[in-house]
Design an enzyme around this catalytic site. Sequence first.
Site, PDB file in Angstrom:
ATOM      1  N   LYS A 197      -0.602   8.000  27.003  1.00 54.79           N
ATOM      2  CA  LYS A 197      -1.220   7.183  25.948  1.00 54.79           C
ATOM      3  C   LYS A 197      -1.428   7.983  24.663  1.00 54.79           C
ATOM      4  O   LYS A 197      -1.255   7.477  23.568  1.00 54.79           O
ATOM      5  CB  LYS A 197      -2.551   6.605  26.420  1.00 54.79           C
ATOM      6  N   CYS A 237      -1.756  15.902  28.435  1.00 53.99           N
ATOM      7  CA  CYS A 237      -2.379  15.919  29.761  1.00 53.99           C
ATOM      8  C   CYS A 237      -3.868  15.671  29.591  1.00 53.99           C
ATOM      9  O   CYS A 237      -4.367  15.503  28.485  1.00 53.99           O
ATOM     10  CB  CYS A 237      -2.191  17.282  30.406  1.00 53.99           C
TER      11      CYS A 237
HETATM   12  O1  M6R Z   1      -3.223   6.874  19.401  1.00 54.23           O
HETATM   13  P1  M6R Z   1      -2.165   6.417  18.413  1.00 54.23           P
HETATM   14  O2  M6R Z   1      -2.430   5.080  17.870  1.00 54.23           O
HETATM   15  O3  M6R Z   1      -1.919   7.426  17.337  1.00 54.23           O
HETATM   16  O4  M6R Z   1      -0.843   6.352  19.287  1.00 54.23           O
HETATM   17  C1  M6R Z   1       0.398   6.092  18.688  1.00 54.23           C
HETATM   18  C2  M6R Z   1       1.448   5.728  19.712  1.00 54.23           C
HETATM   19  O5  M6R Z   1       1.656   6.774  20.611  1.00 54.23           O
HETATM   20  C3  M6R Z   1       1.050   4.480  20.512  1.00 54.23           C
HETATM   21  O6  M6R Z   1       0.756   3.405  19.671  1.00 54.23           O
HETATM   22  C4  M6R Z   1       2.178   4.073  21.462  1.00 54.23           C
HETATM   23  O7  M6R Z   1       3.295   3.684  20.744  1.00 54.23           O
HETATM   24  C5  M6R Z   1       1.687   2.957  22.384  1.00 54.23           C
HETATM   25  N1  M6R Z   1       1.655   3.426  23.740  1.00 54.23           N
HETATM   26  C6  M6R Z   1       2.540   1.736  22.325  1.00 54.23           C
HETATM   27  O8  M6R Z   1       2.029   0.730  23.131  1.00 54.23           O
END
Ligand code: M6R
Length: 608
Positions: free
Chosen positions: A603, A2
């Site tokens: 995200k 959140c």
């Molecule tokens: O912030 P991060 O790179 O660690 O996040 C990893 C994943 O949650 C992130 O890449 C997710 O798979 C994306 N929303 C995909 O587009």
Amino acid sequence: MCGIFAITSNKRNDIGEILVECAEKLTYRGYDTVGIATVAKNRIHLRKDKGKFDEVAEKLRLSEMPGSKGIAQLRWATFGAPSKLNAQPHLDCDEDLCAAHNGNILNFLPLREQYTEEGHIVRSMNDGEICVHAVERYYDQSGDLIDAIRKGCSDLKGDYAFAVMHRDDDKIYAVKMGSSLFAGIGDGETCVSSDLPSILPVTREIVNIHDGEMIILTPETLEIRSISKGTVIERNPYTSDADIRVAQKGGYPHFMLKEIHEQVSATRTLFSAIREPYISQFVDTLIEANRVFFIACGSSYHAAVVGSYYFNELANIAAIPVIGGQFTSLYGESIGEKDVAVCVSQSGETKDVIDAVHHSLKKNTKILGVVNVLGSTLTHLSDLYLPLGSGFEISVPATKTYTSQVTLFDFLAIQAGRKKGVLNQNQAESKLNALKTQLSPLIEETISTTTLKARSLAPYLSRFSHFYVLGHGLTHGVALEGALKIKEVCYIVADGMYSSEFKHGPLSIVDKGYPIIFAIAPDDAEHIVNHLAEVECRGARIIATGEDHPLLRRYVTEEDFLTVPKSNQNLSPILQAIPLQLLAYHLATYKDIDPDYPRNISKTLTVR
Ligand code: M6R
């Protein structure tokens, strides 16, 4: 995960307006429910509901909320369904305290039972509510709010941050226990938030808050204290030079499309963000390591998969890509101080990655970070980190940060290959030069030449509820990433696979007109033709991304060939992800899905 934002001001009595402006920037963190609480004339005003930020803000006229301090919360549901009752912020029993949290309170259910038996009125099934009761529990005994917050934290288990306020003073209190928290010092107002961009409308004077700390804000002051000891901690603010325009759409219909286009500049700024001597230290650590692990989730993991191929080919280093959540159970027992964990994360907050970091630290394994958000947990925990310098990535699907991660891995692998003598000086220089000078214009060309075709394929692909994206060698990670983008923003089961594996079962799914998307690196074209032929003779419609090649033309029609400009074996996989991003984007908008905020996703995932 959140987002929380809280502010106290001595120059506003219409605090709703700035709360809405700042909290709106946290939309990417959660859009199941929205709520704002303000204090005006010693009364707490609370408005909250289920729904996206814009809808709830308009319906409840959040920007008109009165007062000079307040807390906003945007929720991505874990404990408790998305509903008005479970929306945050939450009130305590007698409605003089109000709080909102980010993260997870793992002992929520036993605490809920315990507090209820003690006489607390716990109204919701949301773990965030337990924070305000934990504080109230001790506040009722001592009347000392700082003491109550510190003791309240000792009741709570999990990783979280929360902000709390009392209706009778001008203060905001906040704690950081594992989830991100930044504070800002403005002119006659101070604020605290889950991220930095949301603070910028108020101030550029930022203070990073660390785990185990609480802050006490008045409109003029910011005090940091250790939660365990209660002692005051001195820390100077720094001035953020982050570009606030990046957090606006700048004429594009969606952040996703804007960020796809920003890959042209992001792959340039990457090279000014990373500097010697850190690059050398990073590369030397990899060369000297016993084993190298690339630990990441989602798109960052896919970038790490491509990176592993670069390290094998260019530096003869076996880098083992591991999904963050799997690391401890797969390698946790065997890792040691001679191994290196390269943790890759846009946000620097992903819980599965941070858990792997904590485990590795216990084993004295060196932590190297590849991270976009500066000041994030990963930057604090790494022995050394390299920043991506991509600027804010607002859209939930990762695009520009994925491409910058892959580019950085290519760069580091070339450096390592040169140091190890796998590449001679000329080979390394020419590869580095291509990365630094050719990649960005090639990305621009790729976007302009593949956009129309990607858009035209949307009606056909939208008829399918599942299909495959296949890659081989360096493009394996590209296929995984393309498939993830399509799943995430189009709600289609796009399965990313290694192309030679396809015949071991999934081939049986293929029949006339079934779509299969291939990502093909230039040197692999002759090899991949086998895999194209296998599906073509069974009626599949082949869509491909790669360089033009006479052999491929036999299987892929002009309209289905998302041709990337001619480059080389290293650069081409970086380019090939871009038509797949565009395909996902146009397929989403064709299906009337907002690609910036796909349902059920957040995200930054700060939960396990
Ligand atoms: O912030 P991060 O790179 O660690 O996040 C990893 C994943 O949650 C992130 O890449 C997710 O798979 C994306 N929303 C995909 O587009």
